[in-house]
Design an enzyme around this catalytic site. Structure first.
Site, PDB file in Angstrom:
ATOM      1  N   ARG A 109       0.838  -1.248   0.004  1.00 52.33           N
ATOM      2  CA  ARG A 109       0.096   0.081  -0.020  1.00 52.33           C
ATOM      3  C   ARG A 109       0.948   1.105   0.209  1.00 52.33           C
ATOM      4  O   ARG A 109       1.679   1.441   0.938  1.00 52.33           O
ATOM      5  CB  ARG A 109      -0.782   0.125   1.318  1.00 52.33           C
ATOM      6  CG  ARG A 109      -1.682   1.462   1.525  1.00 52.33           C
ATOM      7  CD  ARG A 109      -2.752   1.353   2.385  1.00 52.33           C
ATOM      8  NE  ARG A 109      -3.934   0.334   1.905  1.00 52.33           N
ATOM      9  CZ  ARG A 109      -4.925   0.464   2.220  1.00 52.33           C
ATOM     10  NH1 ARG A 109      -5.464   1.240   3.311  1.00 52.33           N
ATOM     11  NH2 ARG A 109      -6.074  -0.108   1.458  1.00 52.33           N
ATOM     12  N   HIS A 136      -7.176   0.994  -6.550  1.00 51.78           N
ATOM     13  CA  HIS A 136      -7.358  -0.094  -5.438  1.00 51.78           C
ATOM     14  C   HIS A 136      -8.070  -1.181  -6.218  1.00 51.78           C
ATOM     15  O   HIS A 136      -9.080  -1.573  -5.864  1.00 51.78           O
ATOM     16  CB  HIS A 136      -8.246   0.842  -4.313  1.00 51.78           C
ATOM     17  CG  HIS A 136      -8.207  -0.034  -3.072  1.00 51.78           C
ATOM     18  ND1 HIS A 136      -7.618  -1.148  -2.919  1.00 51.78           N
ATOM     19  CD2 HIS A 136      -8.937   0.405  -2.011  1.00 51.78           C
ATOM     20  CE1 HIS A 136      -7.651  -1.626  -1.635  1.00 51.78           C
ATOM     21  NE2 HIS A 136      -8.679  -0.516  -1.125  1.00 51.78           N
ATOM     22  N   GLN A 139      -9.951  -4.013  -3.879  1.00 51.39           N
ATOM     23  CA  GLN A 139     -11.305  -3.543  -3.503  1.00 51.39           C
ATOM     24  C   GLN A 139     -12.397  -3.859  -4.382  1.00 51.39           C
ATOM     25  O   GLN A 139     -13.525  -4.489  -4.357  1.00 51.39           O
ATOM     26  CB  GLN A 139     -11.200  -2.134  -3.148  1.00 51.39           C
ATOM     27  CG  GLN A 139     -12.570  -1.677  -2.654  1.00 51.39           C
ATOM     28  CD  GLN A 139     -12.821  -2.187  -1.185  1.00 51.39           C
ATOM     29  OE1 GLN A 139     -11.785  -1.935  -0.426  1.00 51.39           O
ATOM     30  NE2 GLN A 139     -14.021  -2.877  -1.041  1.00 51.39           N
ATOM     31  N   ASP A 227     -17.289   6.755  -1.799  1.00 51.12           N
ATOM     32  CA  ASP A 227     -16.139   6.561  -1.168  1.00 51.12           C
ATOM     33  C   ASP A 227     -16.199   8.080  -0.361  1.00 51.12           C
ATOM     34  O   ASP A 227     -16.870   8.691  -0.594  1.00 51.12           O
ATOM     35  CB  ASP A 227     -15.160   6.274  -2.049  1.00 51.12           C
ATOM     36  CG  ASP A 227     -13.853   5.902  -1.259  1.00 51.12           C
ATOM     37  OD1 ASP A 227     -13.841   5.610  -0.099  1.00 51.12           O
ATOM     38  OD2 ASP A 227     -12.852   5.833  -1.927  1.00 51.12           O
ATOM     39  N   CYS A 266     -16.464   1.387   0.042  1.00 50.96           N
ATOM     40  CA  CYS A 266     -15.259   0.380   0.520  1.00 50.96           C
ATOM     41  C   CYS A 266     -14.920   0.737   2.022  1.00 50.96           C
ATOM     42  O   CYS A 266     -14.298  -0.295   2.391  1.00 50.96           O
ATOM     43  CB  CYS A 266     -14.102   0.599  -0.318  1.00 50.96           C
ATOM     44  SG  CYS A 266     -13.541   2.467  -0.139  1.00 50.96           S
ATOM     45  N   ARG A 294     -13.223  -8.776   0.860  1.00 50.51           N
ATOM     46  CA  ARG A 294     -11.882  -8.680   0.539  1.00 50.51           C
ATOM     47  C   ARG A 294     -11.181  -9.869   0.744  1.00 50.51           C
ATOM     48  O   ARG A 294     -10.132 -10.475   0.218  1.00 50.51           O
ATOM     49  CB  ARG A 294     -11.395  -7.544   1.468  1.00 50.51           C
ATOM     50  CG  ARG A 294     -11.971  -6.027   1.414  1.00 50.51           C
ATOM     51  CD  ARG A 294     -11.633  -5.677   0.180  1.00 50.51           C
ATOM     52  NE  ARG A 294     -10.257  -5.551  -0.021  1.00 50.51           N
ATOM     53  CZ  ARG A 294      -9.423  -4.591   0.466  1.00 50.51           C
ATOM     54  NH1 ARG A 294     -10.059  -3.530   1.175  1.00 50.51           N
ATOM     55  NH2 ARG A 294      -8.052  -4.386   0.215  1.00 50.51           N
TER      56      ARG A 294
HETATM   57  N1   CP Z   1     -11.357  -0.629   2.132  1.00 57.18           N
HETATM   58  C1   CP Z   1     -10.120  -0.427   2.561  1.00 57.18           C
HETATM   59  O1   CP Z   1      -9.089  -0.598   1.722  1.00 57.18           O
HETATM   60  O2   CP Z   1     -10.032  -0.440   3.715  1.00 57.18           O
HETATM   61  P1   CP Z   1      -8.516  -0.265   4.937  1.00 57.18           P
HETATM   62  O3   CP Z   1      -7.861   1.152   4.348  1.00 57.18           O
HETATM   63  O4   CP Z   1      -9.031  -0.247   6.386  1.00 57.18           O
HETATM   64  O5   CP Z   1      -7.562  -1.366   4.359  1.00 57.18           O
HETATM   65  N1  NVA Z   2     -10.231   6.309  -1.439  1.00 52.54           N
HETATM   66  C1  NVA Z   2     -10.023   6.074  -0.081  1.00 52.54           C
HETATM   67  C2  NVA Z   2     -10.019   4.590   0.102  1.00 52.54           C
HETATM   68  C3  NVA Z   2      -9.670   3.907   1.327  1.00 52.54           C
HETATM   69  C4  NVA Z   2      -9.765   2.503   1.405  1.00 52.54           C
HETATM   70  C5  NVA Z   2      -8.479   6.338   0.165  1.00 52.54           C
HETATM   71  O1  NVA Z   2      -7.606   6.422  -0.673  1.00 52.54           O
HETATM   72  O2  NVA Z   2      -8.045   6.806   1.265  1.00 52.54           O
END
Ligand code: CP
Ligand code: NVA
Length: 308
Positions: A109, A136, A139, A227, A266, A294
Protein backbone atom coordinates in the site's frame (compact mmCIF):
# COMPACT_ATOMS: atom_id res chain seq x y z
CA UNK A 1 6.50 -18.40 -16.53
CA UNK A 2 6.46 -14.60 -16.28
CA UNK A 3 5.93 -13.22 -12.78
CA UNK A 4 2.24 -12.63 -12.16
CA UNK A 5 1.72 -9.20 -10.58
CA UNK A 6 -1.69 -7.89 -9.57
CA UNK A 7 -1.14 -4.16 -10.05
CA UNK A 8 -4.20 -2.99 -11.99
CA UNK A 9 -7.33 -4.64 -13.30
CA UNK A 10 -6.92 -3.36 -16.86
CA UNK A 11 -3.63 -5.28 -17.17
CA UNK A 12 -5.31 -8.68 -16.69
CA UNK A 13 -7.33 -10.74 -19.15
CA UNK A 14 -11.08 -10.83 -18.57
CA UNK A 15 -10.84 -14.64 -18.42
CA UNK A 16 -8.24 -14.51 -15.62
CA UNK A 17 -10.38 -12.08 -13.61
CA UNK A 18 -13.43 -14.30 -14.14
CA UNK A 19 -11.50 -17.35 -12.90
CA UNK A 20 -10.40 -15.42 -9.81
CA UNK A 21 -13.97 -14.48 -8.90
CA UNK A 22 -15.17 -18.05 -9.52
CA UNK A 23 -12.41 -19.35 -7.23
CA UNK A 24 -13.25 -16.73 -4.59
CA UNK A 25 -16.92 -17.78 -4.56
CA UNK A 26 -15.95 -21.46 -4.36
CA UNK A 27 -13.43 -20.96 -1.55
CA UNK A 28 -15.91 -18.90 0.44
CA UNK A 29 -18.67 -21.50 0.20
CA UNK A 30 -16.28 -24.41 0.92
CA UNK A 31 -15.41 -23.01 4.36
CA UNK A 32 -18.88 -21.84 5.39
CA UNK A 33 -19.28 -22.25 9.17
CA UNK A 34 -15.60 -23.01 9.79
CA UNK A 35 -13.58 -21.16 12.44
CA UNK A 36 -11.72 -18.37 10.71
CA UNK A 37 -8.27 -19.72 11.54
CA UNK A 38 -8.76 -23.19 10.04
CA UNK A 39 -6.64 -23.82 6.95
CA UNK A 40 -8.45 -24.50 3.66
CA UNK A 41 -8.60 -28.03 2.28
CA UNK A 42 -5.27 -28.82 0.58
CA UNK A 43 -3.49 -25.77 2.09
CA UNK A 44 -2.81 -24.36 -1.40
CA UNK A 45 -0.14 -21.86 -0.27
CA UNK A 46 1.49 -24.13 2.31
CA UNK A 47 4.97 -22.86 3.15
CA UNK A 48 4.53 -19.52 1.39
CA UNK A 49 5.26 -16.16 3.04
CA UNK A 50 3.53 -12.89 2.14
CA UNK A 51 5.19 -9.59 3.10
CA UNK A 52 2.94 -6.55 3.39
CA UNK A 53 4.35 -3.02 3.23
CA UNK A 54 2.16 -0.16 4.44
CA UNK A 55 2.90 3.50 3.76
CA UNK A 56 -0.67 4.41 4.75
CA UNK A 57 -3.19 3.31 7.39
CA UNK A 58 -5.32 0.20 6.92
CA UNK A 59 -7.82 -1.93 8.81
CA UNK A 60 -9.41 -4.16 6.16
CA UNK A 61 -6.49 -4.68 3.79
CA UNK A 62 -4.04 -5.54 6.53
CA UNK A 63 -6.35 -7.94 8.35
CA UNK A 64 -7.93 -9.62 5.33
CA UNK A 65 -4.57 -10.34 3.66
CA UNK A 66 -3.14 -11.64 6.93
CA UNK A 67 -6.10 -13.93 7.62
CA UNK A 68 -6.26 -14.88 3.93
CA UNK A 69 -2.67 -16.12 3.64
CA UNK A 70 -3.11 -18.12 6.88
CA UNK A 71 -6.29 -19.76 5.56
CA UNK A 72 -4.29 -20.74 2.47
CA UNK A 73 -1.66 -22.41 4.67
CA UNK A 74 0.96 -19.64 4.47
CA UNK A 75 2.22 -16.94 6.81
CA UNK A 76 2.73 -13.18 6.66
CA UNK A 77 5.05 -10.40 7.75
CA UNK A 78 3.62 -6.88 8.16
CA UNK A 79 6.08 -4.03 7.56
CA UNK A 80 5.37 -0.36 8.17
CA UNK A 81 7.46 1.63 5.73
CA UNK A 82 8.36 4.20 8.40
CA UNK A 83 10.11 1.45 10.39
CA UNK A 84 12.04 0.18 7.37
CA UNK A 85 15.22 1.53 5.81
CA UNK A 86 12.84 2.59 3.01
CA UNK A 87 11.76 5.35 5.39
CA UNK A 88 15.43 6.48 5.60
CA UNK A 89 16.04 6.59 1.89
CA UNK A 90 16.88 3.01 0.82
CA UNK A 91 15.68 2.68 -2.75
CA UNK A 92 12.47 0.94 -3.76
CA UNK A 93 14.46 -1.26 -6.15
CA UNK A 94 16.92 -2.48 -3.51
CA UNK A 95 14.07 -3.09 -1.05
CA UNK A 96 12.29 -5.18 -3.68
CA UNK A 97 15.43 -7.19 -4.51
CA UNK A 98 16.11 -7.91 -0.83
CA UNK A 99 12.54 -8.86 0.11
CA UNK A 100 12.38 -11.15 -2.94
CA UNK A 101 15.13 -13.24 -1.31
CA UNK A 102 13.05 -13.75 1.87
CA UNK A 103 9.39 -13.99 0.88
CA UNK A 104 7.28 -15.49 -1.89
CA UNK A 105 4.97 -12.52 -2.58
CA UNK A 106 4.66 -8.87 -1.56
CA UNK A 107 1.58 -6.69 -1.11
CA UNK A 108 2.19 -2.92 -1.00
CA UNK A 109 0.00 0.00 0.00
CA UNK A 110 1.86 3.08 -1.24
CA UNK A 111 1.37 6.80 -1.58
CA UNK A 112 2.68 6.92 -5.11
CA UNK A 113 1.51 4.41 -7.72
CA UNK A 114 4.84 4.60 -9.56
CA UNK A 115 6.58 3.23 -6.45
CA UNK A 116 4.51 0.05 -6.69
CA UNK A 117 5.37 -0.25 -10.39
CA UNK A 118 9.08 0.31 -9.63
CA UNK A 119 8.92 -2.25 -6.84
CA UNK A 120 7.35 -4.81 -9.17
CA UNK A 121 9.95 -4.10 -11.87
CA UNK A 122 12.79 -4.86 -9.46
CA UNK A 123 11.15 -7.75 -7.57
CA UNK A 124 11.53 -11.38 -8.56
CA UNK A 125 8.32 -12.43 -6.77
CA UNK A 126 4.68 -11.40 -7.46
CA UNK A 127 3.59 -7.97 -6.25
CA UNK A 128 0.03 -6.99 -5.33
CA UNK A 129 -1.27 -3.41 -5.25
CA UNK A 130 -2.98 -2.89 -1.88
CA UNK A 131 -4.03 0.70 -2.79
CA UNK A 132 -2.15 3.64 -4.23
CA UNK A 133 -3.08 7.22 -5.05
CA UNK A 134 -4.19 5.91 -8.46
CA UNK A 135 -6.03 2.65 -7.87
CA UNK A 136 -7.36 -0.01 -5.51
CA UNK A 137 -7.85 -3.16 -7.59
CA UNK A 138 -8.27 -5.67 -4.71
CA UNK A 139 -11.23 -3.65 -3.46
CA UNK A 140 -13.02 -3.83 -6.79
CA UNK A 141 -12.60 -7.60 -7.04
CA UNK A 142 -14.29 -7.91 -3.63
CA UNK A 143 -17.01 -5.45 -4.65
CA UNK A 144 -17.82 -7.33 -7.85
CA UNK A 145 -17.87 -10.62 -5.94
CA UNK A 146 -20.35 -9.05 -3.51
CA UNK A 147 -22.63 -7.85 -6.30
CA UNK A 148 -22.63 -11.32 -7.87
CA UNK A 149 -23.50 -12.84 -4.50
CA UNK A 150 -26.45 -10.45 -4.27
CA UNK A 151 -27.75 -11.96 -7.52
CA UNK A 152 -26.64 -9.24 -9.96
CA UNK A 153 -25.37 -10.28 -13.38
CA UNK A 154 -22.49 -7.87 -13.97
CA UNK A 155 -22.76 -8.17 -17.75
CA UNK A 156 -25.11 -5.39 -18.80
CA UNK A 157 -25.57 -4.05 -15.25
CA UNK A 158 -25.49 -0.31 -14.61
CA UNK A 159 -23.26 0.86 -11.75
CA UNK A 160 -23.16 4.50 -10.62
CA UNK A 161 -20.16 6.05 -8.88
CA UNK A 162 -20.85 9.39 -7.17
CA UNK A 163 -18.50 11.80 -5.39
CA UNK A 164 -14.76 12.03 -5.91
CA UNK A 165 -13.32 10.42 -9.06
CA UNK A 166 -10.59 8.87 -6.92
CA UNK A 167 -8.40 5.74 -6.79
CA UNK A 168 -11.33 3.38 -6.08
CA UNK A 169 -13.32 4.97 -8.91
CA UNK A 170 -10.37 4.40 -11.27
CA UNK A 171 -10.33 0.69 -10.54
CA UNK A 172 -14.07 0.49 -11.25
CA UNK A 173 -13.39 2.25 -14.56
CA UNK A 174 -10.69 -0.35 -15.35
CA UNK A 175 -13.08 -3.18 -14.46
CA UNK A 176 -16.02 -1.99 -16.61
CA UNK A 177 -14.71 -3.40 -19.92
CA UNK A 178 -13.43 -6.58 -18.27
CA UNK A 179 -16.78 -7.52 -16.72
CA UNK A 180 -19.13 -5.87 -19.23
CA UNK A 181 -20.98 -3.45 -16.96
CA UNK A 182 -21.73 0.22 -17.65
CA UNK A 183 -20.22 2.67 -15.17
CA UNK A 184 -21.91 6.05 -14.80
CA UNK A 185 -19.64 8.46 -12.92
CA UNK A 186 -21.07 11.61 -11.32
CA UNK A 187 -18.45 14.05 -9.97
CA UNK A 188 -17.86 17.79 -9.91
CA UNK A 189 -15.66 18.66 -12.94
CA UNK A 190 -12.76 19.42 -10.64
CA UNK A 191 -12.85 15.93 -9.11
CA UNK A 192 -13.54 14.03 -12.35
CA UNK A 193 -11.62 10.78 -12.95
CA UNK A 194 -8.24 10.97 -14.70
CA UNK A 195 -8.37 11.15 -18.51
CA UNK A 196 -5.85 8.28 -18.63
CA UNK A 197 -8.30 5.95 -16.92
CA UNK A 198 -11.16 6.93 -19.22
CA UNK A 199 -8.89 6.34 -22.21
CA UNK A 200 -7.88 2.90 -20.91
CA UNK A 201 -11.53 1.88 -20.52
CA UNK A 202 -12.56 3.24 -23.89
CA UNK A 203 -9.66 1.54 -25.69
CA UNK A 204 -10.94 -1.71 -24.22
CA UNK A 205 -14.49 -0.88 -25.43
CA UNK A 206 -15.68 -0.15 -21.90
CA UNK A 207 -18.91 1.75 -21.33
CA UNK A 208 -18.04 4.64 -19.01
CA UNK A 209 -20.36 7.67 -18.89
CA UNK A 210 -19.35 10.94 -17.19
CA UNK A 211 -21.81 13.33 -15.52
CA UNK A 212 -21.28 16.51 -13.54
CA UNK A 213 -24.11 15.79 -11.11
CA UNK A 214 -25.09 12.83 -8.96
CA UNK A 215 -28.72 12.57 -10.09
CA UNK A 216 -27.99 11.87 -13.77
CA UNK A 217 -25.36 9.28 -12.85
CA UNK A 218 -27.67 7.43 -10.46
CA UNK A 219 -30.80 7.48 -12.67
CA UNK A 220 -31.76 3.87 -13.40
CA UNK A 221 -28.65 2.36 -11.78
CA UNK A 222 -28.59 -1.16 -10.31
CA UNK A 223 -25.85 -0.17 -7.88
CA UNK A 224 -24.84 3.13 -6.27
CA UNK A 225 -21.26 3.46 -5.01
CA UNK A 226 -19.75 6.08 -2.71
CA UNK A 227 -16.36 6.60 -1.08
CA UNK A 228 -14.86 9.17 1.25
CA UNK A 229 -14.67 12.72 -0.09
CA UNK A 230 -11.18 13.07 1.43
CA UNK A 231 -8.79 10.24 0.64
CA UNK A 232 -5.55 9.50 2.46
CA UNK A 233 -3.00 12.01 1.22
CA UNK A 234 -5.55 14.70 0.16
CA UNK A 235 -4.64 18.04 1.69
CA UNK A 236 -7.67 20.12 0.64
CA UNK A 237 -10.31 18.64 2.97
CA UNK A 238 -12.37 21.80 3.50
CA UNK A 239 -12.73 22.56 -0.21
CA UNK A 240 -13.56 18.95 -0.97
CA UNK A 241 -16.25 18.68 1.69
CA UNK A 242 -17.90 21.83 0.41
CA UNK A 243 -17.75 21.05 -3.29
CA UNK A 244 -18.64 17.37 -2.96
CA UNK A 245 -21.57 17.85 -0.59
CA UNK A 246 -24.22 17.70 -3.37
CA UNK A 247 -22.84 14.26 -4.27
CA UNK A 248 -23.69 12.67 -0.93
CA UNK A 249 -25.75 9.49 -1.16
CA UNK A 250 -29.10 10.11 0.52
CA UNK A 251 -32.34 8.11 0.49
CA UNK A 252 -33.70 10.65 -2.04
CA UNK A 253 -30.75 9.96 -4.35
CA UNK A 254 -31.19 6.17 -3.95
CA UNK A 255 -34.84 6.62 -5.01
CA UNK A 256 -33.62 7.68 -8.48
CA UNK A 257 -31.89 4.32 -8.95
CA UNK A 258 -33.67 1.06 -9.89
CA UNK A 259 -36.06 -0.25 -7.24
CA UNK A 260 -34.00 -2.58 -5.03
CA UNK A 261 -30.71 -0.97 -6.09
CA UNK A 262 -27.73 -1.90 -3.92
CA UNK A 263 -25.33 0.44 -2.13
CA UNK A 264 -21.57 -0.12 -1.92
CA UNK A 265 -18.84 1.69 0.02
CA UNK A 266 -15.30 0.34 0.47
CA UNK A 267 -15.10 1.73 4.04
CA UNK A 268 -14.01 3.54 6.14
CA UNK A 269 -17.20 5.62 5.85
CA UNK A 270 -18.11 9.07 7.11
CA UNK A 271 -21.83 9.05 7.90
CA UNK A 272 -23.34 12.46 7.19
CA UNK A 273 -20.63 13.32 4.65
CA UNK A 274 -20.54 11.07 1.57
CA UNK A 275 -23.45 8.88 2.74
CA UNK A 276 -26.38 9.19 5.10
CA UNK A 277 -26.75 6.66 7.93
CA UNK A 278 -30.19 5.66 6.60
CA UNK A 279 -28.52 4.41 3.41
CA UNK A 280 -25.34 2.77 4.70
CA UNK A 281 -27.19 1.13 7.60
CA UNK A 282 -30.29 0.41 5.53
CA UNK A 283 -31.51 -2.64 3.57
CA UNK A 284 -29.83 -1.71 0.27
CA UNK A 285 -26.36 -1.62 1.83
CA UNK A 286 -23.89 -4.44 1.17
CA UNK A 287 -20.92 -2.78 2.86
CA UNK A 288 -20.09 -5.47 5.41
CA UNK A 289 -20.39 -8.30 2.88
CA UNK A 290 -18.06 -6.17 0.76
CA UNK A 291 -15.57 -5.91 3.62
CA UNK A 292 -15.77 -9.68 4.25
CA UNK A 293 -15.24 -10.44 0.59
CA UNK A 294 -11.88 -8.65 0.62
CA UNK A 295 -10.71 -11.83 2.34
CA UNK A 296 -12.11 -14.30 -0.20
CA UNK A 297 -11.27 -12.24 -3.31
CA UNK A 298 -7.68 -11.64 -2.16
CA UNK A 299 -7.18 -15.33 -1.45
CA UNK A 300 -8.04 -15.93 -5.09
CA UNK A 301 -5.69 -13.13 -6.17
CA UNK A 302 -2.82 -14.61 -4.12
CA UNK A 303 -3.40 -18.08 -5.57
CA UNK A 304 -3.47 -16.63 -9.08
CA UNK A 305 -0.21 -14.74 -8.45
CA UNK A 306 1.51 -17.96 -7.38
CA UNK A 307 -0.36 -20.12 -9.91
CA UNK A 308 -1.51 -22.48 -7.14
N1 CP B 1 -11.27 -0.47 2.06
C1 CP B 1 -10.01 -0.52 2.53
O1 CP B 1 -9.03 -0.68 1.79
O2 CP B 1 -9.91 -0.41 3.87
P1 CP B 1 -8.57 -0.20 4.73
O3 CP B 1 -8.02 1.16 4.40
O4 CP B 1 -9.02 -0.31 6.14
O5 CP B 1 -7.59 -1.27 4.36
N1 NVA C 1 -10.22 6.50 -1.45
C1 NVA C 1 -9.84 6.07 -0.11
C2 NVA C 1 -10.01 4.60 0.00
C3 NVA C 1 -9.65 4.04 1.37
C4 NVA C 1 -9.77 2.55 1.43
C5 NVA C 1 -8.41 6.48 0.18
O1 NVA C 1 -7.56 6.36 -0.71
O2 NVA C 1 -8.15 6.96 1.29
Amino acid sequence: MAIRNFLDIWQLEASELREMLDLAHAMKSARKGWPKGRVDEGAPLDGHILAMIFEKSSTRTRTSFDVGIRQLGGTSIVLNSADMQLGRGESIGDTARVLSRYVDMVMIRANDHSDVEDFADAASVPVINGLTDRSHPCQIMADLMTLEESGLDLKGARLAWVGDGNNVCSSFIHAAPKFGFTLAVGTPDRYAPDDDDIEIARELQGRVELYSNAEDAVAGADVVIADTFVSMGDTDADERLEELEPFAVTEELMDLAQPGAKFLHCLPAHRGEEVDSEVIDGPSSLVFDEAENRLHAQKAIMRWCLDK
